[in-house]
Design a protein around this motif. Structure first.
Motif: not given
Length: 181
Positions: A138, A116, A123
């Protein structure tokens, strides 16, 4: 509208006069209030609320007056935007400095965080690549950020200005990894 305006004009003038430090601007503001009220009369819900409506317009017009007076600095003519390549090079350099601290995290946090933050992968792609749900990806990225920050705070003391920006740092004398060059 004109007769109603005449009924409230003196009170509105006093209202504006008490709030504006420029006596010559009072009549201009009052004129703007009248123009705004006249052109937006269709928005008035009932005749009984005209006075409050006029005061609201006057208040907003006074705010506009002060907003327009806010000082600003002219930008210099020779101001040049930062070179895109230099920005990208700086980003890569910072990423390489961060990599060892990220690599110290458990794989379940370091892999999604690296993808990320260092590789810039969305994501949803990370979730697909790692066989996770989007919320799972996440969550791991967020937990990785927290653990990364803990590692960073263990290794360095930061100077932060009033705006929350880092203005300097000093490495602590601990057993932290040093960036690989």
């Amino acid at each position: 509208m004109l007769s109603e305006w005449q009924n409230h004009k003196a009170q509105l003038r006093n209202y504006v006069y008490k709030r504006v430090d420029d006596a010559s601007a009072v009549d201009d503001i009052l004129q703007d209030v009248y123009i705004k009220a006249s052109s937006n009369l269709h928005q008035l819900k009932s005749k009984g609320s005209l006075k409050g409506w006029l005061y609201k317009i006057a208040y907003n017009t006074i705010m506009d007056f002060y907003r327009d007076k806010l000082p600003y600095d002219e930008l210099p003519e020779d101001l040049v935007a930062e070179d895109e390549d230099a920005v990208e090079e700086s980003r890569k350099e910072i990423a390489e400095c961060m990599r060892p601290l990220i690599d110290e995290l458990p794989d379940k946090y370091s892999v999604p965080l690296r993808l990320a933050e260092l590789d810039g992968i969305p994501q949803q792609e990370i979730a697909d690549k790692l066989g996770l749900s989007l919320s799972g990806a996440k969550s791991r990225i967020q937990r990785g950020r927290v653990k990364f920050r803990e590692n960073l705070m263990t290794c360095c003391d930061f100077e932060i200005n009033d705006g929350g920006m880092v203005t300097g740092y000093t490495p602590k004398k601990t057993n932290c990894s040093s960036p690989k060059r």
